[in-house]
Write a protein that holds these residues in place. Structure first.
Motif, mmCIF file in Angstrom:
data_model
loop_
_atom_site.group_PDB
_atom_site.id
_atom_site.type_symbol
_atom_site.label_atom_id
_atom_site.label_comp_id
_atom_site.label_asym_id
_atom_site.label_seq_id
_atom_site.Cartn_x
_atom_site.Cartn_y
_atom_site.Cartn_z
ATOM 1 N N TYR A 42 0.595 -1.243 -0.400
ATOM 2 C CA TYR A 42 -0.091 0.120 0.007
ATOM 3 C C TYR A 42 1.196 1.147 -0.133
ATOM 4 C CZ TYR A 42 -4.407 -2.845 1.540
ATOM 5 O OH TYR A 42 -4.958 -4.030 1.286
ATOM 6 N N PRO A 43 0.199 2.224 -0.495
ATOM 7 C CA PRO A 43 1.293 3.293 -1.704
ATOM 8 C C PRO A 43 1.005 4.014 -0.059
ATOM 9 C CG PRO A 43 -0.153 3.506 -2.941
ATOM 10 C CD PRO A 43 -0.322 1.858 -1.989
ATOM 11 N N ALA A 44 2.204 5.166 0.487
ATOM 12 C CA ALA A 44 2.012 6.239 1.338
ATOM 13 C C ALA A 44 1.221 7.203 0.837
ATOM 14 C CB ALA A 44 3.066 6.754 2.033
ATOM 15 N N ASP A 45 -0.052 7.544 0.259
ATOM 16 C CA ASP A 45 -0.715 8.306 -0.197
ATOM 17 C C ASP A 45 -0.522 9.620 -0.366
ATOM 18 O OD1 ASP A 45 -2.760 7.627 0.458
ATOM 19 O OD2 ASP A 45 -3.070 6.272 -1.330
ATOM 20 N N ALA A 46 -1.800 10.263 -0.493
ATOM 21 C CA ALA A 46 -2.511 11.829 0.245
ATOM 22 C C ALA A 46 -3.314 11.277 1.089
ATOM 23 C CB ALA A 46 -2.522 12.895 -0.965
ATOM 24 N N ALA A 47 -3.757 10.338 0.825
ATOM 25 C CA ALA A 47 -5.480 10.267 1.770
ATOM 26 C C ALA A 47 -4.331 9.248 2.914
ATOM 27 C CB ALA A 47 -5.382 9.171 1.602
ATOM 28 N N VAL A 48 -3.458 8.567 2.886
ATOM 29 C CA VAL A 48 -2.456 8.701 4.150
ATOM 30 C C VAL A 48 -2.541 8.914 4.858
ATOM 31 C CG1 VAL A 48 -0.129 6.778 4.602
ATOM 32 C CG2 VAL A 48 -2.522 5.822 3.323
ATOM 33 N N MET A 49 -1.006 9.519 4.343
ATOM 34 C CA MET A 49 -0.194 11.261 4.972
ATOM 35 C C MET A 49 -1.199 12.271 5.550
ATOM 36 S SD MET A 49 2.506 9.698 4.680
ATOM 37 C CE MET A 49 3.570 10.867 5.169
ATOM 38 N N LYS A 50 -2.547 12.216 5.178
ATOM 39 C CA LYS A 50 -3.413 13.104 5.894
ATOM 40 C C LYS A 50 -3.869 12.191 7.062
ATOM 41 C CE LYS A 50 -5.116 15.548 1.725
ATOM 42 N NZ LYS A 50 -6.534 15.434 0.966
ATOM 43 N N LYS A 51 -4.306 10.845 7.100
ATOM 44 C CA LYS A 51 -4.586 10.324 8.431
ATOM 45 C C LYS A 51 -3.148 10.712 9.273
ATOM 46 C CE LYS A 51 -7.531 7.611 8.432
ATOM 47 N NZ LYS A 51 -8.853 8.451 9.334
ATOM 48 N N ALA A 52 -2.337 9.953 8.888
ATOM 49 C CA ALA A 52 -1.185 9.756 9.570
ATOM 50 C C ALA A 52 -0.803 11.543 10.216
ATOM 51 C CB ALA A 52 -0.055 9.478 8.609
ATOM 52 N N GLY A 53 -1.169 12.787 9.872
ATOM 53 C CA GLY A 53 -0.376 13.990 10.003
ATOM 54 C C GLY A 53 -1.533 13.836 11.142
ATOM 55 N N ARG A 54 -2.546 13.778 10.947
ATOM 56 C CA ARG A 54 -3.488 14.359 12.183
ATOM 57 C C ARG A 54 -3.517 13.467 13.087
ATOM 58 N NH1 ARG A 54 -9.525 14.939 10.452
ATOM 59 N NH2 ARG A 54 -9.121 16.274 12.518
ATOM 60 N N ILE A 55 -2.632 11.892 13.369
ATOM 61 C CA ILE A 55 -2.596 11.104 14.056
ATOM 62 C C ILE A 55 -1.769 11.222 15.224
ATOM 63 C CG2 ILE A 55 -1.904 8.188 14.488
ATOM 64 C CD1 ILE A 55 -3.925 7.641 12.185
ATOM 65 N N ASP A 56 -0.058 11.397 14.333
ATOM 66 C CA ASP A 56 0.686 11.604 15.281
ATOM 67 C C ASP A 56 0.214 13.357 15.785
ATOM 68 O OD1 ASP A 56 3.175 11.846 15.401
ATOM 69 O OD2 ASP A 56 3.635 13.406 15.054
ATOM 70 N N GLY A 57 0.109 14.086 15.079
ATOM 71 C CA GLY A 57 -1.023 15.524 16.293
ATOM 72 C C GLY A 57 -1.246 15.214 17.239
ATOM 73 N N ARG A 58 -2.117 14.970 17.234
ATOM 74 C CA ARG A 58 -3.250 13.601 17.996
ATOM 75 C C ARG A 58 -2.768 13.237 19.524
ATOM 76 N NH1 ARG A 58 -6.616 10.068 16.131
ATOM 77 N NH2 ARG A 58 -7.224 11.734 15.073
ATOM 78 N N LEU A 59 -1.013 12.431 18.570
ATOM 79 C CA LEU A 59 -0.874 11.503 20.122
ATOM 80 C C LEU A 59 0.222 12.786 20.922
ATOM 81 C CD1 LEU A 59 -0.134 8.231 18.066
ATOM 82 C CD2 LEU A 59 -1.589 8.921 19.817
ATOM 83 N N ALA A 60 0.957 13.224 20.038
ATOM 84 C CA ALA A 60 1.702 14.044 20.607
ATOM 85 C C ALA A 60 1.242 15.378 21.468
ATOM 86 C CB ALA A 60 2.273 15.210 19.121
ATOM 87 N N ALA A 61 0.148 15.720 20.878
ATOM 88 C CA ALA A 61 -0.271 16.687 21.541
ATOM 89 C C ALA A 61 -0.852 16.124 22.979
ATOM 90 C CB ALA A 61 -1.841 17.341 21.719
#
Length: 119
Positions: A58-77
């Protein structure tokens, strides 16, 4: 890739059940990264390639990277960050509605809605 007996058994069980086994492009990156860190890199690379040629990546496409950014931001917060690599793997699984098979359950259980399986 490290001949973990429990991992090998789990893989055999999944294959016997004809479960389609897929890999995230982040996992692919991690596997190739490991090639440069071992003495028998040619042998390891051939082994990795023989496994990956039988799996959909599975590629790390735009949908994956958007989801990853939100997850990482939430976990970091929340002070619960798990690292970019694991975050991208988790996001890939969520976007494609797949479980994550890992021995690192502690990291992946922090992500809401993610189906985590271990061995």
């Amino acid at each position: 890739m490290q001949d973990n007996d429990r991992a090998v058994e789990k893989l055999k069980d999944l294959e016997a059940q004809r479960v389609p086994l897929c890999v995230s492009s982040m996992s692919q990156f991690e596997l190739y990264h490991s090639v440069e860190r071992v003495k028998q890199s040619g042998e390891r690379r051939r082994h990795i390639e023989s496994v990956l040629e039988t799996r959909h990546v599975y590629p790390a496409d735009a949908a994956v990277m958007k989801k990853a950014g939100r997850i990482d931001g939430r976990l970091a917060a929340d002070g619960q960050a798990i690292g970019i690599g694991d975050t991208i793997i988790a996001a890939t699984a969520l976007v494609h509605e797949e479980p994550v098979l890992t021995r690192n359950v502690e990291h992946f259980e922090r992500i809401d809605g993610l189906d985590v399986e271990s061995y």
